[in-house]
Design a protein around this motif. Structure first.
Motif, short mmCIF file in Angstrom:
data_model
loop_
_atom_site.label_atom_id
_atom_site.label_comp_id
_atom_site.label_asym_id
_atom_site.label_seq_id
_atom_site.Cartn_x
_atom_site.Cartn_y
_atom_site.Cartn_z
N GLU A 141 42.94 83.67 10.32
CA GLU A 141 43.85 82.16 9.97
C GLU A 141 45.09 82.07 9.51
N TRP A 142 45.30 81.14 10.21
CA TRP A 142 46.67 81.00 9.38
C TRP A 142 47.09 79.45 9.56
N VAL A 143 48.85 79.46 9.28
CA VAL A 143 49.17 77.87 8.80
C VAL A 143 49.34 77.40 10.46
N PHE A 144 49.55 76.98 11.51
CA PHE A 144 50.26 75.78 12.59
C PHE A 144 50.70 75.24 12.45
N HIS A 145 51.94 75.20 12.81
CA HIS A 145 53.00 74.43 13.35
C HIS A 145 53.22 74.03 13.95
N PRO A 146 52.99 72.63 14.92
CA PRO A 146 52.44 72.38 15.73
C PRO A 146 54.15 71.27 16.58
N ALA A 147 54.52 71.95 17.33
CA ALA A 147 55.58 71.35 18.15
C ALA A 147 55.50 70.41 19.11
N CYS A 148 56.34 69.00 19.13
CA CYS A 148 56.59 67.88 19.46
C CYS A 148 57.62 67.75 20.30
N GLU A 149 57.73 67.30 21.17
CA GLU A 149 59.16 67.31 22.30
C GLU A 149 59.24 66.33 21.55
N ASP A 150 59.18 64.19 21.28
CA ASP A 150 59.53 63.56 21.26
C ASP A 150 60.05 64.14 18.95
N ALA A 151 60.69 63.96 19.38
CA ALA A 151 61.81 64.36 18.19
C ALA A 151 61.00 63.42 16.75
N ARG A 152 61.24 62.28 17.26
CA ARG A 152 60.77 60.27 16.63
C ARG A 152 59.02 60.86 15.85
N GLU A 153 58.42 61.32 16.49
CA GLU A 153 56.68 61.89 15.48
C GLU A 153 57.17 62.83 14.68
N MET A 154 58.00 64.13 14.95
CA MET A 154 57.62 65.02 13.88
C MET A 154 57.75 64.77 12.48
N THR A 155 57.88 63.32 12.50
CA THR A 155 57.70 63.25 10.62
C THR A 155 56.53 62.81 10.45
N ALA A 156 55.63 62.56 11.97
CA ALA A 156 54.41 62.44 11.93
C ALA A 156 53.38 63.35 11.90
#
Length: 439
Positions: free
Chosen positions: A144-159
């Motif tokens: 188990e671990w806390v997964f921090h997704p990476a997003c190419e679109d910076a505008r979607e990072m907050t969501a």
């Protein structure tokens, strides 16, 4: 003339072909000479050879089609499964994943049929390490671990939000690895919300419980026997509730702050354990219980003396409650070598009924009550010096204190006594009297 040449060439070619067939038949008859008695069977084999080969090829094609249909069916089932699944080859290239895995890991750049390195698509070194360990050890793994997704679109990072992921991997053929993924964030959120609600409730209960206790104290001085015994019983129950509320608040604070502030000093373990036993000895004498300490003397660890004292009072109090009369509680200490260096191991063993197999994974969970044979009635709990031994919080608090000291605790059943066996491990040990004050 041209036609005559063509005709002669055709005759010569047919003649050569007939000669080759005759020569081949002579050769086969020579090989099959010992089997003249089975000449009819040989002729049947010759006649059936070509149709049988075509039948075998047809059967192989049918099996291939069946396997392809089964594969498509399993992929369709996995696509509708409530858990994620992905599969990588021996080079950690993503071969296939279902829809749930794409949503959990945000695999927006991957398309079915595309083969790419998994680490390029998912920036999770925990997942990559899990796959490598599964392949190296050839055993199923769970992590188990806390997964921090990476997003190419910076505008979607907050969501995009981090989540607690549980992965179960298993080795496959030719170095491939399959991984099942579960999004456990909702369960974690529910647990945290439950803990906040209980903590708020505990804070609210402290004031009315204190007021009730003051009223009961006033009644104790005004009632004569035999009526005063009911007030005394009421006082015991109020104290039990106050201790339960206080223990819950302490446990919540420990869990929310695993690196809680400790007043560290060099603590001699044998003296600390015997001191905890002296506190409980009046209760142990009612059952004719004794303690047997074997192992190391003058062994020191860097710890919070008050917190460790609470640990051993809770553990020994629990052993006293479930030990038969006229038995001995064994405490064994030794230094062991581990991958992290030398550690102090302390074993507390009683001769009680022990834990059931179903209870062992849950004994350190708050409010967990397992086998009914280990239940204690409120009348018996008044003999407890901790005030929380029957609440289901004692071992949970013990575990949090030991974790804060970078230690570990494990619950087992002893193979000889059949009773509970609690094993503690601590680092930062010294075998001689410390020459300086670490407090």
């Amino acid at each position: 003339m041209l036609f005559l040449g063509f005709f002669l060439g055709l005759v010569v070619g047919l003649g050569l072909w007939v000669w080759q067939q005759v020569h081949l038949n002579w050769y086969l008859e020579g090989l099959l000479q010992p089997l003249n008695s089975h000449s009819r069977k040989i002729n049947h084999i010759r006649l059936l050879l070509r149709p049988g080969l075509r039948q075998d090829m047809s059967m192989v094609n049918k099996q291939r089609q069946d396997l392809q249909q089964s594969l498509s069916m399993y992929q369709e089932l996995l696509n509708f499964a409530p858990v994620g699944y992905l599969q990588v080859d021996e080079e950690n290239q993503l071969l296939w994943c279902n829809q749930q895995a794409r949503e959990i890991l945000y695999l927006q750049r991957w398309q079915p049929g595309q083969v790419r390195l998994l680490l390029e698509l998912v920036r999770s070194y925990e997942l990559d390490q899990l796959i490598e360990q599964t392949r190296d050890w050839q055993k199923p793994q769970v992590q188990e671990w806390v997964f921090h997704p990476a997003c190419e679109d910076a505008r979607e990072m907050t969501a995009v939000k981090s989540m607690l992921v549980r992965a179960s991997s298993l080795p496959l053929t030719t170095g491939q690895v399959g991984v099942f993924l579960e999004n456990c964030q909702s369960v974690l959120d529910m647990k945290q919300e439950r803990d906040r609600s209980f903590s708020d409730l505990a804070h609210e209960l402290r004031t009315p419980l204190t007021a009730i206790r003051l009223v009961v104290e006033t009644l104790q001085t005004r009632l004569e026997p035999p009526l005063d015994r009911w007030v005394n019983r009421l006082m015991q129950e109020v104290d039990r509730l106050i201790n339960l509320v206080q223990s819950w608040l302490e446990l919540t604070q420990m869990e929310n702050n695993p690196t809680m502030q400790l007043n560290l000093e060099m603590v001699e373990m044998r003296s600390l354990i015997l001191s905890a036993w002296e506190t409980l000895e009046p209760i142990a004498q009612r059952q004719s219980l004794s303690i047997n300490y074997t192992g190391l003397e003058n062994i020191y660890i860097q710890a919070d003396k008050f917190q460790l004292y609470q640990v051993f009072v809770n553990l020994l109090d629990n052993s006293i409650k479930y030990s038969p009369t006229q038995t001995t509680i064994d405490i064994e200490t030794q230094i062991i070598s581990t991958d992290n260096g030398q550690m102090l191991e302390i074993n507390i063993i009683d001769s009680g009924i022990g834990f059931t197999v179903a209870d062992l994974p849950h004994v350190f969970e708050r409010f967990y009550r397992g086998d009914k044979a280990r239940y204690r009635s409120p009348l018996n709990e008044v003999n407890s010096t901790t005030g929380i031994a029957g609440s289901g919080l004692g071992l949970a608090i013990v575990q949090q204190i030991i974790i804060a000291h970078n230690g570990a605790i494990k619950a087992m059943n002893h193979p000889e006594t059949g009773g509970a066996w609690l094993q503690l491990q601590f680092s930062q040990i010294m075998t001689n009297t410390p020459s300086q004050d670490y407090s």
